[in-house]
Design an enzyme around this catalytic site. Structure first.
Site, PDB file in Angstrom:
ATOM      1  CB  CYS A 120      91.104  -2.269 -44.494  1.00  0.00           C
ATOM      2  SG  CYS A 120      90.290  -0.650 -44.479  1.00  0.00           S
TER       3      CYS A 120
ATOM      4  CB  CYS B 175      93.778   4.172 -39.740  1.00  0.00           C
ATOM      5  SG  CYS B 175      92.594   5.108 -38.742  1.00  0.00           S
TER       6      CYS B 175
ATOM      7  CB  CYS C 111      95.912   3.104 -48.536  1.00  0.00           C
ATOM      8  SG  CYS C 111      94.469   2.070 -48.870  1.00  0.00           S
ATOM      9  CB  CYS C 112      95.184   5.094 -43.674  1.00  0.00           C
ATOM     10  SG  CYS C 112      95.407   3.378 -43.157  1.00  0.00           S
TER      11      CYS C 112
ATOM     12  CB  CYS D 235      95.952  -3.342 -43.377  1.00  0.00           C
ATOM     13  SG  CYS D 235      96.521  -2.601 -44.937  1.00  0.00           S
TER      14      CYS D 235
END
Length: 253
Positions: A214, A240, A133-134, A217
């Site tokens: 985000c 990240c 995702c990062c 998280c």
């Protein structure tokens, strides 16, 4: 800045990764004891304003770096990653600081819609694979955003601990230089800068957030915890990835 340091900062025709690593080490030694403003000015001397970017999250500790960069030159490009998962307060803080500091070139960068549709159509990748995702929301977009630049500036500090504890002032990042002008600034010095420059805090600081990324998280930190303890809480993850990956990376799979 000494005459010797200033002359060393003149652009070189040798730009291979190996030469850049040597140059970064020499720059780190030359700039390690000067102020953040002088480091930023030195970076601009080395590559020119149009080839230098400040990368900012507009987070809890971003305003001091942005203020000092604006004092050096408000037209230095500022790259901001809007991951699609940011707090509304962070987006509002970006707008507040842009206006307050007179930043003239803030560039909001977003993830590829094609990659998001393919890999995160249900918006749950942050839970199942936070590293991926990062990557698609931060690492790959930053790699694209930095393509026009020969160097970039960020706000990491040694007192943040973890992988940052031995942070140099200058390092090589693929075929770019990366400047860390706040590397040796202490937490007390940073607080003093905010007070002296009358900088507004991030809106979420008052709610107990000491480091903000985000929404899924990021959590509040408890008294006595490391400032970044609220990032990826409960996971074996502390970064990240944008400071761990070569920013020349552009792969999307």
């Amino acid at each position: 800045m000494s005459v010797a340091t200033a002359s060393f900062l003149s652009p070189s025709s040798e730009t291979s990764s190996s030469h850049l690593a040597v140059e970064a080490a020499e720059l780190d030694r030359a700039l390690s004891a000067i102020s953040p403003a002088e480091i930023i000015a030195a970076a601009m001397t080395r590559v020119g304003r149009d080839k230098l970017a400040v990368v900012s999250s507009f987070g809890t500790e971003s305003a001091a770096l942005l203020k000092i960069a604006a004092d050096v030159d408000p037209a230095i490009p500022v790259v901001f990653l809007d991951t699609g998962w940011l707090f509304a307060e962070t987006l509002a803080y970006r707008d507040t600081l842009t206006s307050l500091l007179g930043l003239k070139d803030v560039r909001t960068i977003r993830p590829s819609t094609e990659i998001l549709a393919r890999e995160d159509k249900d918006r749950d990748l942050w839970f199942s694979d936070p590293d991926r995702c990062c990557f698609i929301r931060k690492v790959e977009p930053l790699a694209r955003a930095l393509k026009p630049f020969d160097a970039w500036i960020n706000g990491r500090k040694r007192f943040q601990g973890g992988d940052r504890a031995a942070l140099p002032v200058v390092e090589a990042d693929g075929d770019r230089l990366k400047f860390n002008p706040f590397a040796n600034v202490s937490q007390d010095e940073l607080k003093a800068l905010y007070a002296a420059m009358k900088l507004p805090p991030h809106p979420l600081v008052a709610s107990g957030f000491s480091s903000i990324g985000c929404m899924p998280c990021t959590s509040r930190t408890r008294p006595g915890e490391d400032p970044r303890a609220g990032r990826w809480r409960g996971r074996d993850k502390t970064e990240c990835g944008i400071h761990l990956a070569d920013t020349n990376v552009t792969k999307d799979s």
